[in-house]
Design an enzyme around this catalytic site. Structure first.
Site, PDB file in Angstrom:
ATOM      1  N   GLY A  10      39.655 -23.626 -42.287  1.00  0.00           N
ATOM      2  CA  GLY A  10      39.186 -25.002 -42.163  1.00  0.00           C
ATOM      3  C   GLY A  10      40.335 -25.986 -42.339  1.00  0.00           C
ATOM      4  O   GLY A  10      40.182 -27.059 -42.943  1.00  0.00           O
ATOM      5  N   TYR A 142      23.250 -28.126 -48.107  1.00  0.00           N
ATOM      6  CA  TYR A 142      24.661 -28.043 -48.522  1.00  0.00           C
ATOM      7  C   TYR A 142      24.766 -27.727 -50.011  1.00  0.00           C
ATOM      8  O   TYR A 142      25.466 -26.793 -50.420  1.00  0.00           O
ATOM      9  CB  TYR A 142      25.338 -29.378 -48.193  1.00  0.00           C
TER      10      TYR A 142
HETATM   11  N1  SER Z   1      31.702 -35.497 -49.956  1.00  0.00           N
HETATM   12  C1  SER Z   1      30.646 -34.537 -49.956  1.00  0.00           C
HETATM   13  C2  SER Z   1      29.475 -34.995 -49.180  1.00  0.00           C
HETATM   14  O1  SER Z   1      29.244 -36.159 -49.143  1.00  0.00           O
HETATM   15  C3  SER Z   1      30.226 -34.222 -51.366  1.00  0.00           C
HETATM   16  O2  SER Z   1      30.773 -33.004 -51.709  1.00  0.00           O
HETATM   17  O3  SER Z   1      28.783 -34.218 -48.621  1.00  0.00           O
END
Ligand code: SER
Length: 312
Positions: A10, A142
């Site tokens: 990545g 996520y």
């Molecule tokens: N910056 C990330 C997000 O907003 C948080 O880990 O998904």
């Protein structure tokens, strides 16, 4: 001491593109292999580079063997907002990609860095100074995938001795690269409007407080945790990490010290709900105790440094 050969998975992303440069400065250009699912936009100075879809375990192993890799920084992931648009795909990349990396790390005895996130916290986490150890009930795919990923990392450490280290990154702000698909992205985008004297439309409400970290601190934390002697690493799921916390209104006021005419209007979308499920500030005292973490940048320092680099 064995020579380190590092693979970044990545490498084109917000953190990967900056970390690749930092690691090459330390270990030498030829010892840091960048990989990504896409060819980098700036072809020059990108070598060594390998195309890699992290779901392709065979290609991962080919690269590890070709370059005799000793460490992996596994940065490929689908972030919080984008993940909600296609949860199955996000789960696939974030979990099965990690599995491939963990299996390769076990087989080839690689040291591994795995980024986790404040998205592992949920609505029942204490809003202020979210503790290192607290029940994790994440509310995005996520966050679910990263909470599971943290536990898989700990499992591979306990069961197979994989030397894996991890940080729960807050929102990361930097001038070198753009974030993609996160809930904290506004805190980078806003600067690009401010320096052009254009009004910015923020997708979070003005008073939404979130933990953030400036890129130089994020890179240094990553390098430091990877350099720390293994016996000092007492957390093998993921360390809380913090720098600053602010709201869009507070960031706007700070930017207005440099650009008094800058304006922001607020049109919250589905990302508001995600932001509200996260903690507002993070207790990172264990990182500070175990391996001496200390942030350099606060809101004032970060804002003036961002503008110094972005202003034309
Ligand atoms: N910056 C990330 C997000 O907003 C948080 O880990 O998904």
């Amino acid at each position: 001491m064995r020579k380190e050969r590092i693979l970044i998975v990545g490498a084109n992303g917000q953190i990967g593109s900056v970390l690749t440069v930092a690691l090459r400065n330390i270990y030498g250009q030829e010892n840091v292999v960048a990989s990504d699912i896409r060819i980098p936009q700036e072809i020059s100075n990108s070598d060594p580079f390998e195309l890699l879809d992290i779901l392709d375990a065979q290609q991962l192993v080919r690269i590890i063997r070709k370059y005799q890799i000793t460490q992996i920084y596994h940065l490929a992931a689908i972030l919080s907002a984008k993940g909600e648009l296609d949860p199955r795909h996000a789960w696939d990349i974030n979990i099965n990609g990690l599995f491939n990396v963990l299996e390769a790390s076990r087989e080839y005895k690689l040291k591994l860095f795995f980024p986790s996130t404040i998205a592992v916290f949920g609505g029942d986490t204490p809003k202020h100074n979210a503790p290192q150890n607290t029940p994790l009930h994440p509310e995005t795919v996520y966050g679910i995938s990263k909470a599971a990923g943290e536990n898989w990392c700990q499992y591979y450490h306990q069961k197979f001795g994989v030397d894996v280290r991890s940080l729960r990154y807050p929102g990361i702000i930097g001038y070198e690269s753009m974030p993609g698909g996160g809930t904290t992205d506004y805190a980078v985008e806003i600067f690009h409007y401010a320096v052009k004297n254009e009004p910015y439309t923020c997708f979070l409400k003005a008073d939404t407080r979130l933990p953030m970290l400036y890129m130089p601190d994020a890179i240094r934390a990553t390098l430091e945790i990877m350099e720390t002697p293994a016996e000092k690493i007492t957390v093998r799921n993921s360390y809380n990490l913090a720098g600053m916390s602010f709201t869009p209104a507070e960031l706007t006021a700070e930017i207005q010290k440099h650009y008094p005419d800058f304006t922001v209007n607020y049109v919250p979308d589905f990302r508001q709900g995600i932001a509200e499920s996260w903690a507002e500030s993070i207790d990172d005292s264990l990182a500070r105790t175990d391996w001496g973490w200390k942030h350099d940048y606060d809101l004032v320092g970060m804002t003036s440094d961002m503008i110094a680099h972005l202003a034309v």
